[in-house]
Design a protein around this motif. Structure first.
Motif, PDB file in Angstrom:
ATOM      1  N   MET B 166       0.861  -1.197   0.000  1.00 59.76           N
ATOM      2  CA  MET B 166       0.000   0.000   0.000  1.00 59.76           C
ATOM      3  C   MET B 166       0.889   1.236   0.000  1.00 59.76           C
ATOM      4  O   MET B 166       1.934   1.252   0.658  1.00 59.76           O
ATOM      5  N   PRO B 167       0.477   2.298  -0.727  1.00 58.86           N
ATOM      6  CA  PRO B 167       1.319   3.491  -0.816  1.00 58.86           C
ATOM      7  C   PRO B 167       1.514   4.178   0.541  1.00 58.86           C
ATOM      8  O   PRO B 167       0.582   4.260   1.348  1.00 58.86           O
ATOM      9  N   ALA B 168       2.718   4.656   0.797  1.00 53.47           N
ATOM     10  CA  ALA B 168       3.026   5.459   1.982  1.00 53.47           C
ATOM     11  C   ALA B 168       4.295   6.229   1.676  1.00 53.47           C
ATOM     12  O   ALA B 168       5.004   5.905   0.716  1.00 53.47           O
ATOM     13  N   LYS B 169       4.580   7.248   2.492  1.00 51.15           N
ATOM     14  CA  LYS B 169       5.798   8.056   2.316  1.00 51.15           C
ATOM     15  C   LYS B 169       6.689   7.938   3.534  1.00 51.15           C
ATOM     16  O   LYS B 169       6.166   7.923   4.634  1.00 51.15           O
ATOM     17  N   PRO B 170       8.012   7.873   3.444  1.00 50.01           N
ATOM     18  CA  PRO B 170       8.785   7.847   2.200  1.00 50.01           C
ATOM     19  C   PRO B 170       8.868   6.452   1.567  1.00 50.01           C
ATOM     20  O   PRO B 170       9.399   6.343   0.470  1.00 50.01           O
ATOM     21  N   TYR B 171       8.418   5.428   2.264  1.00 48.05           N
ATOM     22  CA  TYR B 171       8.458   4.068   1.719  1.00 48.05           C
ATOM     23  C   TYR B 171       7.040   3.516   1.661  1.00 48.05           C
ATOM     24  O   TYR B 171       6.291   3.671   2.620  1.00 48.05           O
ATOM     25  N   ASP B 176       6.123  -9.247   2.058  1.00 45.48           N
ATOM     26  CA  ASP B 176       6.121 -10.419   1.185  1.00 45.48           C
ATOM     27  C   ASP B 176       6.739 -11.557   1.995  1.00 45.48           C
ATOM     28  O   ASP B 176       7.955 -11.642   2.123  1.00 45.48           O
ATOM     29  N   ILE B 177       5.888 -12.410   2.556  1.00 47.31           N
ATOM     30  CA  ILE B 177       6.385 -13.415   3.501  1.00 47.31           C
ATOM     31  C   ILE B 177       5.926 -14.826   3.143  1.00 47.31           C
ATOM     32  O   ILE B 177       4.758 -15.067   2.870  1.00 47.31           O
ATOM     33  N   ALA B 178       6.867 -15.757   3.149  1.00 42.01           N
ATOM     34  CA  ALA B 178       6.490 -17.170   3.064  1.00 42.01           C
ATOM     35  C   ALA B 178       5.807 -17.521   4.384  1.00 42.01           C
ATOM     36  O   ALA B 178       6.085 -16.910   5.414  1.00 42.01           O
ATOM     37  N   THR B 179       4.897 -18.497   4.361  1.00 39.97           N
ATOM     38  CA  THR B 179       4.211 -18.884   5.592  1.00 39.97           C
ATOM     39  C   THR B 179       4.955 -20.012   6.330  1.00 39.97           C
ATOM     40  O   THR B 179       4.450 -20.556   7.296  1.00 39.97           O
ATOM     41  N   THR B 319      10.152  -1.016   8.834  1.00 37.76           N
ATOM     42  CA  THR B 319       8.819  -1.406   8.389  1.00 37.76           C
ATOM     43  C   THR B 319       8.999  -2.159   7.070  1.00 37.76           C
ATOM     44  O   THR B 319      10.036  -2.041   6.408  1.00 37.76           O
ATOM     45  N   HIS B 320       7.996  -2.943   6.704  1.00 41.06           N
ATOM     46  CA  HIS B 320       8.143  -3.902   5.616  1.00 41.06           C
ATOM     47  C   HIS B 320       8.233  -3.201   4.270  1.00 41.06           C
ATOM     48  O   HIS B 320       7.365  -2.395   3.938  1.00 41.06           O
ATOM     49  N   GLY B 321       9.267  -3.540   3.522  1.00 40.44           N
ATOM     50  CA  GLY B 321       9.512  -2.905   2.228  1.00 40.44           C
ATOM     51  C   GLY B 321      10.705  -1.967   2.284  1.00 40.44           C
ATOM     52  O   GLY B 321      11.331  -1.697   1.256  1.00 40.44           O
TER      53      GLY B 321
END
Lengths: 369, 369
Positions: B166-171, B176-179, B319-321
């Motif tokens: 989902m879009p956010a700033k600055p990232y 994306d995680i395997a279960t 945070t993720h990403g």
């Protein structure tokens, strides 16, 4: 802890009456009782009728507004956003999932988000509402912050359960999981039993592994640091960042999409409500193909999982929802085990409202649990 | 392992040409290369260009059909189901997510499922496609069975990743995680390095903890028992049943909804394709409220998480990403580290097709990784 068993029917009648005394309509009282008792019937005591006394104190404190009705803020054929106006979570939850179900039946899918609500009981109740209508159901909720992000030491995310349910035979698929390793309720059980916590479940105020359940429960509401570890543990090696990501995703689906507040602010708004946010989704999978074949395929796969080879020493492989359905059948027939403390609390509330508890429920002994 | 760095631009041109030699159109070759190179740029070597040789052998074996086009089986304003007809996973994946995006733009949300496909690269690529269009994106895929259900000893579910963006700033948010606790690729790394596996990642053929990566990798394709542990570990105490439930949910969203085959059958169909199934969802969150306020709220919360207090000894909360975006910028500027084995494999394929590798990529040394 000492437990007695009580029959479902009497407990249901008693709770309906108590919620009416709290000021709810008979219909709303019925809904709240249904959600709470399903949790007890499923064997999840922490989210069951033991919450009665907590709800009563939240109503008296003005955190839960008895007269509030969930208000529709915006609606499309596939979506809606509701403001629960600080009413009972179960009432907003049931209305929201019913809307998602209706939208799924007419448009193929429905997604409804709720802000400004309160504790709504078990997430699985709402996912199961969709399952009972022959749909795929999803529900999530945020909650007061208890989960610590990977490499952190402050709780910043709720326990943030994810519930998913879909029809299958002989058991539906019904997963309802907190995104922490264990729930706060589990920590409370260790504390009540004066037992040390197994390492890997929670962190102290320095962000280090702890065995002390009292310390965690003392620090959390005071925001002194520490809390629960996300699913996968506190380290990247064991996948802790994955549980952290899932808890964060739940905050996005509930608080961010609804324009509500995230777990780190839930219950910090004073008397204007806890600010809890929920998410509900229903999918009519006939948009993808023949419903019966889809359900048969799921039943077959769940069966393959249950019948796959067991690890050395293991007796049974479960699919999600199986334990709960078995518990439900057993407790409907043989009674619900009730903690003596909970029974005493219910009795005190009943006395206050001039309700004779013994007219509705009779305790009969059970083995201690 | 020895690594050299190569520049993105040359590698991109070379891979485009190689995929054209495999028989794909220039447009399709570009798509496949984009998905693979994003993985390398994100620092996820296992799903990057090192797959080239595996894809080539799957094309030669007839598992991947170069000429297949994804076929629309059923469509509604909010949904579609595609049969990939055993074509490349990236091509079905991109088409499906583009359809979900179009449906989200016109109907508020779109859900597209794909059956009869092949490996599609990183799930995050497709979630990010929606994010780049200002939408919430979700993608999942099943894969050959490697995860063992709780209390079991046979692999019955794929690594089954869940990607949300989902879009956010600055990232942006990009999870994306395997279960599973770790991916099969991680086990391969331990095996190549002749290092023992940390306990808690995988089980042997009796369903017991193992430190032997070779044993796992030998037993899995032969279906001799053993495999990866679900997120949360092999025990209920540490929440293993939760990771198992999530992997199972991914099978439902991908294989069950699409009428495809579950992980325990993927790649067992012989030459008629691996049977991999995918799921794509896009949500235009303007159906819930003002897009800018929603994005600002997410940016603010992600910032609060990153700035929350660190555990003793920890330097940074992610945070993720974030790691992926930083890796992307670094590798675009300074080159992509390539394993010498992978470079040799690419060179061999290029020789076969009379392509002069050195015309496109120049290696420059890097620290070993």
């Amino acid at each position: 802890m000492t437990y007695s068993k009580v029959k479902y029917e009497g407990l249901k009648k008693l709770c309906d009456i108590v919620f009416e005394k709290f000021g709810f309509s008979p219909e709303d009282s019925g809904t709240i009782t249904d959600v709470l008792l399903l949790s007890d019937l499923f064997g999840i005591e922490s989210h069951g009728i033991q919450r009665l006394v907590k709800y009563y104190s939240e109503i008296k404190n003005g955190l839960i507004k008895v007269d509030s009705k969930p208000k529709i803020i915006k609606e499309t054929p596939v979506s809606a956003i509701l403001d629960a106006q600080a009413g009972m979570g179960q009432l907003a939850g049931r209305k929201a999932m019913n809307m998602a179900i209706e939208k799924a039946k007419t448009s193929g899918m429905g997604m409804v988000v709720v802000r400004n609500s309160n504790h709504y009981g078990i997430a699985g109740y709402y996912a199961k509402m969709a399952e009972e209508e022959g749909l795929l159901g999803i529900s999530m909720t945020n909650s007061p912050a208890v989960i610590i992000p990977t490499f952190g030491k402050d709780a910043m995310l709720g326990t943030n359960p994810i519930a998913i349910s879909m029809p299958a035979k002989p058991y539906p698929f019904l997963m309802d999981i907190a995104t922490s390793v264990v729930t706060r309720g589990k920590i409370e059980v260790y504390n009540k039993r004066h037992e040390p916590l197994p390492l890997g479940l929670a962190l102290d105020k320095n962000g280090e592994d702890t065995e002390d359940p009292y310390d965690i429960l003392y620090n959390l509401p005071k925001k002194l640091g520490g809390g629960l570890v996300p699913l996968g543990g506190s380290k990247e090696l064991t996948g802790g960042h994955k549980g952290y990501g899932l808890a964060l995703a739940v905050e996005i689906f509930t608080a961010i999409l609804s324009g509500g507040i995230t777990g780190n602010y839930v219950t910090l708004q004073g008397s204007s409500g806890s600010g809890t946010c929920h998410y509900f989704c229903a999918v009519d999978y006939s948009i993808f193909g023949d419903k019966n074949s889809i359900e048969d395929k799921l039943s077959e796969y769940l069966n393959e999982l249950r019948n796959s080879k067991k690890a050395k020493g293991a007796l049974r492989i479960y699919t999600h929802g199986e334990k709960e359905i078995e518990s439900y059948k057993d407790k409907m027939e043989n009674g619900i085990p009730m903690n003596e403390v909970t029974l005493k609390e219910i009795d005190e509330i009943c006395k206050y409202f001039n309700i004779k508890t013994s007219e509705y429920i009779k305790k009969f002994p059970t083995d201690n649990i």
